[in-house]
Design an enzyme around this catalytic site. Structure first.
Site, PDB file in Angstrom:
ATOM      1  N   HIS A 110      45.776  42.162  43.541  1.00  0.00           N
ATOM      2  CA  HIS A 110      44.442  42.725  43.763  1.00  0.00           C
ATOM      3  C   HIS A 110      43.558  41.704  44.444  1.00  0.00           C
ATOM      4  CE1 HIS A 110      43.836  40.718  39.887  1.00  0.00           C
ATOM      5  NE2 HIS A 110      42.533  40.919  39.949  1.00  0.00           N
TER       6      HIS A 110
ATOM      7  N   HIS B  59      46.764  35.662  33.448  1.00  0.00           N
ATOM      8  CA  HIS B  59      45.848  34.800  32.696  1.00  0.00           C
ATOM      9  C   HIS B  59      46.390  34.466  31.312  1.00  0.00           C
ATOM     10  CE1 HIS B  59      42.381  35.010  35.434  1.00  0.00           C
ATOM     11  NE2 HIS B  59      42.764  36.259  35.673  1.00  0.00           N
TER      12      HIS B  59
ATOM     13  N   HIS C 145      41.294  47.998  36.727  1.00  0.00           N
ATOM     14  CA  HIS C 145      40.606  46.703  36.831  1.00  0.00           C
ATOM     15  C   HIS C 145      39.909  46.630  38.193  1.00  0.00           C
ATOM     16  CE1 HIS C 145      39.894  42.429  36.338  1.00  0.00           C
ATOM     17  NE2 HIS C 145      40.572  42.165  37.437  1.00  0.00           N
TER      18      HIS C 145
ATOM     19  N   ASP D 108      46.055  41.503  36.699  1.00  0.00           N
ATOM     20  CA  ASP D 108      45.046  41.671  35.645  1.00  0.00           C
ATOM     21  C   ASP D 108      45.047  43.093  35.082  1.00  0.00           C
ATOM     22  OD1 ASP D 108      44.340  39.065  36.122  1.00  0.00           O
ATOM     23  OD2 ASP D 108      42.361  39.511  36.946  1.00  0.00           O
TER      24      ASP D 108
ATOM     25  N   ASP E  28      40.216  34.878  42.330  1.00  0.00           N
ATOM     26  CA  ASP E  28      41.121  34.028  41.538  1.00  0.00           C
ATOM     27  C   ASP E  28      42.583  34.475  41.685  1.00  0.00           C
ATOM     28  OD1 ASP E  28      40.299  36.326  39.920  1.00  0.00           O
ATOM     29  OD2 ASP E  28      41.359  35.393  38.253  1.00  0.00           O
ATOM     30  N   HIS E  29      42.835  35.443  42.601  1.00  0.00           N
ATOM     31  CA  HIS E  29      44.212  35.890  42.897  1.00  0.00           C
ATOM     32  C   HIS E  29      44.543  35.753  44.383  1.00  0.00           C
ATOM     33  CE1 HIS E  29      44.748  37.747  38.839  1.00  0.00           C
ATOM     34  NE2 HIS E  29      43.435  37.586  38.898  1.00  0.00           N
TER      35      HIS E  29
ATOM     36  N   HIS F 274      40.649  40.137  43.851  1.00  0.00           N
ATOM     37  CA  HIS F 274      39.762  39.123  43.267  1.00  0.00           C
ATOM     38  C   HIS F 274      40.106  37.717  43.745  1.00  0.00           C
ATOM     39  CE1 HIS F 274      38.440  41.863  39.695  1.00  0.00           C
ATOM     40  NE2 HIS F 274      37.660  42.003  40.755  1.00  0.00           N
TER      41      HIS F 274
HETATM   42 FE    FE Z   1      42.038  37.425  37.375  1.00  0.00          FE
HETATM   43 ZN    ZN Z   2      40.988  40.240  38.509  1.00  0.00          ZN
END
Ligand code: FE
Ligand code: ZN
Length: 256
Positions: free
Chosen positions: A57, A172, A115, A134, A61-62, A59
């Site tokens: 996805h 995570h 998400h 996530d 942090d990915h 985001h």
């Molecule tokens: Fe994440």
């Molecule tokens: Zn995420």
């Protein structure tokens, strides 16, 4: 037929990035590179050459490492069709029912919105490995930022159909906090209590709790169990309406 060698890289505060080397052609993929530097360091240490970036996805942090890694290795970026415009450097789109090949290693792709609206998961049946970003966490699930409870419940339902011996490579290390919440929902679930105890011991010893095992998640994760009577009862609702139960459990976790 090709199996994966999997290297788990902890990044940022609690992210996990995964390097996958398939045995057929020696291609190397990275799942959800939050940042380039820790990925480059791991590749150098292992002597692996990156060929693919695989995103679940959009985001940051990915995907935060996408462009730098693509520039450095000239690798190919695969990500969700529904999020084409939000994945940096994307080359190939995949969606529900598609097969993604990392060299000779085959992954089945699932759309798992909730998400984010374009979230996808990759399941490598030969390696019994699920990369679910996530969507599903050990004893938890992602927050429904861009989707509804109904979408998330349906997405988790797809993952729940996979075999019990599947390893769950989520993105995570949230397990201990998730466990603390899960026991407030199913205080009478012995498998959950045992699992929570094991998690606390692992964390106290500074060890990782991920990957998890899908069979264990099915019997303990409240977000996979909204259609179980005890979970419905815990939130004062009927498990005959799992979407409402799921929504209430998700809301309680958000406020926990
Ligand atoms: Fe994440
Ligand atoms: Zn995420």
């Amino acid at each position: 037929m090709s199996t994966l060698e999997i290297e788990q890289i902890p990044t940022r505060t609690d992210n996990y990035v995964y390097l996958l080397k398939e045995s057929g052609q020696g291609r190397v993929g990275v799942v959800d590179p939050s940042d380039a530097a820790p990925v480059i360091e791991a590749l150098d240490r292992l002597g692996w050459q990156l060929t693919d970036i695989i995103n679940t996805h959009h985001h940051n942090d990915h995907t935060g490492g996408n462009l730098e890694l693509k520039e450095k290795y000239g690798c190919m970026v695969t990500g969700p069709l529904a999020d084409h415009d939000r994945i940096a450097g994307i080359d190939a789109d995949v969606g529900d029912g598609d097969i993604f090949m990392l060299g000779d290693a085959e992954a089945k792709v699932f759309d798992t919105p909730g998400h984010t609206r374009g979230h996808i998961a990759y399941w490598f049946p030969e390696s019994k490995a699920l990369f679910c970003g996530d969507t599903l966490f050990a004893l938890g699930c992602g927050r429904t930022f861009e989707g509804t409870a109904e979408q998330m419940w349906t997405s988790l339902g797809k993952l729940r159909t996979l075999p019990d011996d599947t390893s769950v490579y989520c993105a995570h290390e949230y397990t201990q906090a998730n466990a603390k919440f899960a026991v407030t929902i199913e205080s009478g679930n012995q498998a959950l209590l045992d699992y929570a105890e094991k998690i606390n011991a692992l964390r106290a010893a500074g060890q990782r709790t991920v990957p998890s095992n899908l069979g264990l998640e099915k019997s303990t994760n409240p977000f996979l169990r909204a259609d179980v009577a005890a979970v419905g009862a815990a939130v004062g609702l009927s498990a005959d309406d799992p979407v409402s139960v799921f929504a209430e459990v998700r809301l309680r976790k958000d406020n926990f």
